[in-house]
Design a protein around this motif. Structure first.
Motif, PDB file in Angstrom:
ATOM      1  N   MET A   1      79.789  34.266 128.454  1.00 17.59           N
ATOM      2  CA  MET A   1      79.652  32.812 128.324  1.00 17.59           C
ATOM      3  C   MET A   1      80.862  32.218 127.617  1.00 17.59           C
ATOM      4  SD  MET A   1      75.640  32.531 127.190  1.00 17.59           S
ATOM      5  CE  MET A   1      75.797  30.785 126.856  1.00 17.59           C
ATOM      6  N   SER A   2      81.100  30.923 127.931  1.00 14.62           N
ATOM      7  CA  SER A   2      82.168  30.200 127.250  1.00 14.62           C
ATOM      8  C   SER A   2      81.682  29.740 125.876  1.00 14.62           C
ATOM      9  CB  SER A   2      82.599  28.992 128.083  1.00 14.62           C
ATOM     10  OG  SER A   2      81.519  28.079 128.248  1.00 14.62           O
ATOM     11  N   VAL A   3      82.616  29.135 125.096  1.00 14.31           N
ATOM     12  CA  VAL A   3      82.259  28.701 123.738  1.00 14.31           C
ATOM     13  C   VAL A   3      81.222  27.586 123.780  1.00 14.31           C
ATOM     14  CG1 VAL A   3      83.163  27.720 121.594  1.00 14.31           C
ATOM     15  CG2 VAL A   3      84.522  29.383 122.882  1.00 14.31           C
ATOM     16  N   SER A   4      81.398  26.628 124.690  1.00 14.49           N
ATOM     17  CA  SER A   4      80.440  25.514 124.775  1.00 14.49           C
ATOM     18  C   SER A   4      79.057  25.998 125.172  1.00 14.49           C
ATOM     19  CB  SER A   4      80.938  24.469 125.772  1.00 14.49           C
ATOM     20  OG  SER A   4      81.069  25.050 127.073  1.00 14.49           O
ATOM     21  N   GLN A   5      79.001  26.975 126.064  1.00 15.12           N
ATOM     22  CA  GLN A   5      77.710  27.513 126.458  1.00 15.12           C
ATOM     23  C   GLN A   5      77.033  28.252 125.308  1.00 15.12           C
ATOM     24  OE1 GLN A   5      78.744  29.840 129.883  1.00 15.12           O
ATOM     25  NE2 GLN A   5      78.466  28.130 131.312  1.00 15.12           N
ATOM     26  N   VAL A   6      77.823  28.992 124.521  1.00 12.68           N
ATOM     27  CA  VAL A   6      77.255  29.684 123.362  1.00 12.68           C
ATOM     28  C   VAL A   6      76.712  28.687 122.349  1.00 12.68           C
ATOM     29  CG1 VAL A   6      77.791  31.188 121.408  1.00 12.68           C
ATOM     30  CG2 VAL A   6      78.700  31.715 123.683  1.00 12.68           C
ATOM     31  N   VAL A   7      77.487  27.599 122.103  1.00 12.14           N
ATOM     32  CA  VAL A   7      77.034  26.572 121.154  1.00 12.14           C
ATOM     33  C   VAL A   7      75.734  25.924 121.637  1.00 12.14           C
ATOM     34  CG1 VAL A   7      77.593  24.327 120.140  1.00 12.14           C
ATOM     35  CG2 VAL A   7      79.334  26.131 120.237  1.00 12.14           C
ATOM     36  N   MET A   8      75.677  25.661 122.953  1.00  7.83           N
ATOM     37  CA  MET A   8      74.472  25.058 123.504  1.00  7.83           C
ATOM     38  C   MET A   8      73.278  26.003 123.390  1.00  7.83           C
ATOM     39  SD  MET A   8      73.884  23.464 127.273  1.00  7.83           S
ATOM     40  CE  MET A   8      75.222  22.334 127.000  1.00  7.83           C
ATOM     41  N   LEU A   9      73.495  27.274 123.629  1.00  8.34           N
ATOM     42  CA  LEU A   9      72.422  28.244 123.509  1.00  8.34           C
ATOM     43  C   LEU A   9      71.907  28.331 122.074  1.00  8.34           C
ATOM     44  CD1 LEU A   9      70.669  30.490 124.703  1.00  8.34           C
ATOM     45  CD2 LEU A   9      72.553  32.090 124.248  1.00  8.34           C
ATOM     46  N   VAL A  10      72.855  28.379 121.125  1.00  7.28           N
ATOM     47  CA  VAL A  10      72.453  28.440 119.718  1.00  7.28           C
ATOM     48  C   VAL A  10      71.694  27.173 119.327  1.00  7.28           C
ATOM     49  CG1 VAL A  10      73.303  28.514 117.346  1.00  7.28           C
ATOM     50  CG2 VAL A  10      74.314  30.001 119.085  1.00  7.28           C
TER      51      VAL A  10
ATOM     52  N   ILE B   1      69.902  25.193 121.246  1.00  4.70           N
ATOM     53  CA  ILE B   1      68.557  25.211 121.849  1.00  4.70           C
ATOM     54  C   ILE B   1      67.630  26.132 121.065  1.00  4.70           C
ATOM     55  CG2 ILE B   1      67.261  25.890 123.890  1.00  4.70           C
ATOM     56  CD1 ILE B   1      69.611  24.910 125.572  1.00  4.70           C
ATOM     57  N   VAL B   2      68.134  27.316 120.691  1.00  8.60           N
ATOM     58  CA  VAL B   2      67.301  28.263 119.951  1.00  8.60           C
ATOM     59  C   VAL B   2      66.936  27.709 118.583  1.00  8.60           C
ATOM     60  CG1 VAL B   2      67.234  30.566 118.927  1.00  8.60           C
ATOM     61  CG2 VAL B   2      68.207  30.238 121.211  1.00  8.60           C
ATOM     62  N   VAL B   3      67.956  27.167 117.863  1.00  7.36           N
ATOM     63  CA  VAL B   3      67.696  26.622 116.520  1.00  7.36           C
ATOM     64  C   VAL B   3      66.750  25.426 116.600  1.00  7.36           C
ATOM     65  CG1 VAL B   3      68.761  25.513 114.523  1.00  7.36           C
ATOM     66  CG2 VAL B   3      69.852  27.490 115.588  1.00  7.36           C
ATOM     67  N   GLY B   4      66.965  24.533 117.586  1.00  5.44           N
ATOM     68  CA  GLY B   4      66.082  23.383 117.740  1.00  5.44           C
ATOM     69  C   GLY B   4      64.652  23.786 118.037  1.00  5.44           C
ATOM     70  N   SER B   5      64.492  24.808 118.865  1.00  4.33           N
ATOM     71  CA  SER B   5      63.135  25.274 119.170  1.00  4.33           C
ATOM     72  C   SER B   5      62.455  25.841 117.933  1.00  4.33           C
ATOM     73  CB  SER B   5      63.188  26.330 120.277  1.00  4.33           C
ATOM     74  OG  SER B   5      63.785  25.793 121.450  1.00  4.33           O
ATOM     75  N   VAL B   6      63.224  26.624 117.163  1.00  6.36           N
ATOM     76  CA  VAL B   6      62.641  27.198 115.940  1.00  6.36           C
ATOM     77  C   VAL B   6      62.278  26.109 114.949  1.00  6.36           C
ATOM     78  CG1 VAL B   6      63.109  28.685 113.960  1.00  6.36           C
ATOM     79  CG2 VAL B   6      63.828  29.388 116.253  1.00  6.36           C
ATOM     80  N   MET B   7      63.178  25.127 114.764  1.00  9.17           N
ATOM     81  CA  MET B   7      62.890  24.040 113.828  1.00  9.17           C
ATOM     82  C   MET B   7      61.701  23.205 114.299  1.00  9.17           C
ATOM     83  SD  MET B   7      66.723  22.755 112.811  1.00  9.17           S
ATOM     84  CE  MET B   7      66.066  21.471 111.769  1.00  9.17           C
ATOM     85  N   GLY B   8      61.594  22.977 115.596  1.00  6.71           N
ATOM     86  CA  GLY B   8      60.447  22.247 116.114  1.00  6.71           C
ATOM     87  C   GLY B   8      59.140  22.972 115.855  1.00  6.71           C
ATOM     88  N   LEU B   9      59.149  24.292 116.070  1.00 10.58           N
ATOM     89  CA  LEU B   9      57.936  25.066 115.790  1.00 10.58           C
ATOM     90  C   LEU B   9      57.585  25.037 114.312  1.00 10.58           C
ATOM     91  CD1 LEU B   9      58.555  28.168 118.103  1.00 10.58           C
ATOM     92  CD2 LEU B   9      56.959  26.278 118.478  1.00 10.58           C
ATOM     93  N   VAL B  10      58.624  25.136 113.450  1.00  9.71           N
ATOM     94  CA  VAL B  10      58.358  25.088 112.006  1.00  9.71           C
ATOM     95  C   VAL B  10      57.803  23.732 111.607  1.00  9.71           C
ATOM     96  CG1 VAL B  10      59.449  25.148 109.735  1.00  9.71           C
ATOM     97  CG2 VAL B  10      60.057  26.846 111.457  1.00  9.71           C
TER      98      VAL B  10
END
Length: 532
Positions: free
Chosen positions: A18-27, A29-38
């Motif tokens: 993956m490119s840098v922008s794709q990695v940032v987007m993936l991170v 999405i994961v962080v946002g999902s975790v924060m939403g669940l919390v």
């Protein structure tokens, strides 16, 4: 386990590609999902606190918190220490438990101070406790009013003197914390003053001072002078009469001419003289009520010879006549506040006609109202205010052009401001909408590419081959004539139900494979393209 290892391996290889922008987007999405669940979990398990008591003094707040800590009831302190909050489920239970202990004391003491018997209390302490209890009860009563948030009452009761000339009057002061900035009306302030005065022996309403928490004097500063208070009441009554008459006349003119076309002002001179008259009237025509007559005879005893010589006899008659005297008693008390004289001033705007000037532009030209119309409007005003020539009332009706230039200027500025705010708000909303659309399209494109790339590395399931499909596969492979058919058939039979499908190679991948296998052919192709 092999499946999960394969999955983790492919995800790792996918992330490395993956490119840098794709990695940032993936991170993100994961962080946002975790924060939403919390956040959702915290919201579901959060405890809602409700105010238990507010506006508490420091000593009372300490007693209440100590009791809650002893009962193991969780609490929070807010409002700079004056508000105590407890969980919503423990609110009413905590209030009942505190009430059973007599908490809080509401910052004041009342007559409950005498519930405790102290045999060694002196007379001075008894008087002091009585004054404290009286102040506390008055504070509670005043605080119960709708417009009052808190109240403090201070009473000064002087000592009894031997001589009445040396006796000082009782005084009091009331400090109010109001709920609204509008304050209290004069009637409400007078009610509070009379309440305190009626509760303290020897206290007059004029000796009571009422202020608010900002130090503003709320009570009237007339020093207890009844004449000054009466004068203030008379002025208020006169102003009320003037406003009422102005309203009657103004509403009628507004209905006839329109709003802003007339101005009415009334000055009322009221009669506040107070006197009573008692008169007794007698009717000159008398009537006989009763009459009594009495007759007496003075005949003396005489001899026969004397009787023969004197034949005369003395008699008297008394008549008593009683006459009925009619009388009427009349007691007259003249009412105060009657209208003695009215002075009415009326200003009427004229008519404005749209006329073309010398330059051809249209403009409004003022035209006075006809005299007969002015007379009719004057009669309307007279009837509205109750005009009476016998009282020497005066009225003046004047037709004059109103200066409304400033109104037009303010109206134009207001229209410009409204239009500017409308267009700014519209531009802001359109800009936000455009940004939202662009962000949505960009995010959609990135997500589509991201999930498309992610799907190529994820394993997928397909149903196991049936006997019919297996037979067709074996027939196709036997007809090809290739070597190792028997081996491939065995591999198909032993193949697991989980089959990993690889993505189809793209044109670039094909070119890379050809370049690795036969680089000379690729060089020829590139050379041919450069020549052409």
């Amino acid at each position: 386990m092999d499946y999960f290892k394969q999955l983790l391996t492919r995800i790792g290889s996918f992330v490395r590609q993956m490119s840098v922008s794709q990695v940032v987007m993936l991170v993100a999405i994961v962080v946002g999902s975790v924060m939403g669940l919390v956040a959702v979990a915290g919201w579901m398990t959060a405890v809602t606190y409700q105010p238990l008591y507010s506006n508490l003094e420091s000593a009372e707040a300490a007693e209440v918190t100590g009791f809650l800590a002893e009962k193991k009831i969780s609490y929070k302190i807010t409002g700079n220490g004056s508000v105590i909050e407890v969980p919503e489920g423990d609110l009413y239970e905590a209030r009942m438990a505190l009430a059973s202990e007599g908490l809080p004391h509401s910052g004041t003491v009342g007559y409950s101070i005498f519930d405790e018997t102290n045999l060694g209390m002196t007379e001075f302490l008894q008087k002091l406790n009585f004054r404290r209890a009286l102040e506390g009860e008055l504070s509670r009563t005043i605080t119960a009013l709708n417009e009052v948030q808190a109240a403090r009452v201070h009473i000064v009761i002087p000592e009894d003197r031997l001589f009445s000339e040396q006796q000082e009057e009782a005084t009091a002061s009331v400090v109010l914390k109001l709920k609204h900035r509008n304050g209290l009306s004069q009637n409400q302030l007078a009610g509070i003053s009379h309440l305190v005065a009626a509760s303290v022996e020897g206290l007059h309403p004029g000796n009571i001072t009422v202020i608010d928490y900002d130090g503003n004097l709320l009570s009237s500063d007339n020093g207890g002078d009844e004449m000054a208070a009466m004068s203030a009441t008379q002025i208020d009554l006169a102003q009320q009469v003037e406003r009422d008459l102005e309203r009657k006349a103004q509403t009628m003119l507004d209905g006839v001419l329109g709003a802003g076309k007339s101005i009415v002002r009334v000055t009322a001179e009221l009669n506040f003289d107070q006197y009573s008259r008692t008169s007794e009237n007698y009717d000159p025509n008398t009537v006989v009520r009763s009459e009594q007559k009495t007759e007496t005879s003075d005949l003396a005893t005489k001899t026969l010879a004397e009787e023969a010589e004197d034949k005369t006899d003395t008699k008297s008659e008394v008549t008593v006549t009683n006459y009925e005297v009619s009388k009427s008693v009349e007691a007259v008390t003249k009412a105060t506040g009657t209208v003695r004289r009215l002075s009415v001033a009326v200003l009427l705007d004229g008519n404005y006609n749209l006329t073309a000037n010398e330059e051809g532009a249209e403009e409004l030209v003022y035209e006075p109202r006809p005299q007969d119309e002015m007379d009719r409007l004057g009669s309307i005003v007279k009837n509205a205010v109750g005009f009476q020539p016998d009282r020497n009332d005066q009225i003046e009706v004047v037709n004059i052009a109103f200066d409304k230039q400033y109104l037009h200027e303010h109206q134009e500025k207001l229209d410009e401001q409204i239009n500017r705010e409308f267009y700014l708000d519209l531009a802001k909303k359109l800009s936000l909408l455009a940004v939202a659309i662009l962000a949505f399209l960009w995010l959609r494109k990135k997500l589509k590419r991201f999930f498309g790339s992610l799907a190529q590395f994820l394993p997928s399931y397909r149903p196991p081959a049936t006997a019919k499909n297996q037979k067709k596969t074996n027939q196709g492979k036997s007809s090809s004539g290739d070597q190792g058919n028997d081996t491939e058939e065995e591999e198909v039979e032993d193949e697991e139900e989980l089959v990993i499908e690889r993505r189809q190679p793209k044109l670039i991948d094909k070119m890379q494979n050809v370049a690795r296998k036969d680089p000379t052919e690729i060089a020829k192709v590139i050379r041919t393209m450069m020549v052409e």
